[in-house]
Design a protein around this motif. Structure first.
Motif, short mmCIF file in Angstrom:
data_model
loop_
_atom_site.label_atom_id
_atom_site.label_comp_id
_atom_site.label_asym_id
_atom_site.label_seq_id
_atom_site.Cartn_x
_atom_site.Cartn_y
_atom_site.Cartn_z
N LEU A 33 0.71 -1.24 -0.06
CA LEU A 33 0.06 0.10 0.02
C LEU A 33 0.86 1.32 0.00
O LEU A 33 0.43 2.23 -0.85
N PRO A 34 1.85 1.32 0.93
CA PRO A 34 2.66 2.72 0.62
C PRO A 34 3.12 2.97 -0.69
O PRO A 34 3.06 4.10 -1.24
N GLN A 35 3.72 1.76 -1.23
CA GLN A 35 4.41 2.13 -2.71
C GLN A 35 2.93 2.27 -3.80
O GLN A 35 3.05 3.21 -4.47
N ILE A 36 1.85 1.67 -3.57
CA ILE A 36 0.57 1.93 -4.31
C ILE A 36 0.09 3.45 -4.31
O ILE A 36 -0.14 4.05 -5.21
N LEU A 37 -0.13 3.77 -2.91
CA LEU A 37 -0.42 5.00 -2.73
C LEU A 37 0.57 6.12 -3.34
O LEU A 37 -0.01 7.38 -3.90
N GLN A 38 1.89 5.77 -3.50
CA GLN A 38 2.85 6.89 -4.04
C GLN A 38 2.79 6.79 -5.64
O GLN A 38 2.72 8.02 -6.34
N ILE A 39 2.33 5.73 -6.20
CA ILE A 39 2.01 5.65 -7.67
C ILE A 39 0.79 6.25 -7.78
O ILE A 39 0.76 7.15 -9.00
N GLN B 10 10.77 -3.68 -8.33
CA GLN B 10 10.31 -2.31 -8.06
C GLN B 10 8.59 -2.44 -8.63
O GLN B 10 8.64 -2.89 -9.83
N LEU B 11 7.88 -1.76 -8.02
CA LEU B 11 6.59 -1.64 -8.40
C LEU B 11 6.37 -0.45 -9.60
O LEU B 11 7.02 0.71 -9.18
N MET B 12 6.07 -0.87 -10.71
CA MET B 12 6.16 -0.06 -11.88
C MET B 12 4.48 0.43 -12.17
O MET B 12 4.47 1.63 -12.74
N GLY B 13 3.73 -0.58 -11.73
CA GLY B 13 2.27 -0.18 -12.07
C GLY B 13 1.41 -0.70 -11.26
O GLY B 13 1.75 -1.61 -10.54
N VAL B 14 0.16 -0.46 -11.25
CA VAL B 14 -0.90 -0.78 -10.15
C VAL B 14 -2.21 -0.83 -11.19
O VAL B 14 -2.44 0.43 -11.74
N GLN C 255 -7.89 4.85 -0.08
CA GLN C 255 -7.18 3.57 0.49
C GLN C 255 -8.23 2.54 0.88
O GLN C 255 -7.93 1.56 0.53
N GLU C 256 -9.43 3.16 1.08
CA GLU C 256 -10.53 2.06 1.51
C GLU C 256 -10.93 1.24 0.26
O GLU C 256 -10.90 0.19 0.43
N LEU C 257 -10.72 1.82 -0.85
CA LEU C 257 -11.22 1.17 -1.92
C LEU C 257 -9.87 0.24 -2.26
O LEU C 257 -10.26 -0.94 -2.93
N LEU C 258 -8.86 0.81 -2.29
CA LEU C 258 -7.62 -0.20 -2.61
C LEU C 258 -7.65 -1.37 -1.31
O LEU C 258 -7.31 -2.61 -2.08
#
Length: 170
Positions: A10-16, A60-64, A40-43
């Motif tokens: 989640l921290p990385q997803i929120l940054q993306i 590295q997370l490149m996409g979500v 964040q609740e939806l994620l």
């Protein structure tokens, strides 16, 4: 590599998603996701429902993105057009975002999704020129207009898997 997202991402997803909102605003599309979409609740709900995925390159997370198989209620009514094929089971890409650190994320996501369904749908805001370009570049056809839950219109797209395209052209 693609994998299901986990809460630890989640921290990385929120940054993306923050990066994506900034890029959208900078390209003339400040309202589609506003200041805090997706929340964040939806994620968390997407993660718990096994429909949020991440694209990982060299660790590295490149996409979500959310990838949902099955009928999407917002796609039941389409105006000013028609689906390429409304009988096939389909998957839908929602909330696609890139870290901005790698090219080709959208193309890789689309290719991966098409490995898991016969037909793929997506929609985007009229101001989201970047996403419209990416969808069309990746072989999607603009099919018409749908309305999301809050009633706002979105441009609807569909792409059939190659095996489906071949069988329909015979």
């Amino acid at each position: 590599m693609f994998r299901g997202a986990v809460r630890g991402d989640l921290p990385q997803i929120l940054q993306i998603y923050a990066h994506a909102r900034e890029a959208m605003a900078a390209s003339g599309n400040p309202t589609q996701w506003g200041d805090n979409f997706p929340p964040q609740e939806l994620l968390e709900e997407d993660i718990d429902s096994n429909r949020l995925f991440v694209y990982v390159v060299n660790g590295q997370l490149m996409g979500v993105f959310a990838f949902i198989l099955g009928a999407d209620p917002t796609y039941q009514v389409i105006e000013d057009g028609a689906w390429l094929n409304d009988a096939l089971p389909y998957g839908t890409i929602h909330r696609l975002a890139s870290s901005g650190k790698s090219k080709g994320v959208a193309s890789a996501v689309i290719e991966w999704c098409l490995e898991h369904c016969q037909s793929l749908r997506a929609d985007t805001h009229a101001d989201n020129q970047i996403m419209q370009h990416l969808l069309e570049k990746n072989g999607f056809t603009r099919c018409g207009i749908i309305h999301v839950a809050d009633g706002t219109p979105r441009i609807a797209y569909q792409k059939l898997a190659l095996t489906q395209q071949r069988s329909e052209s015979n």
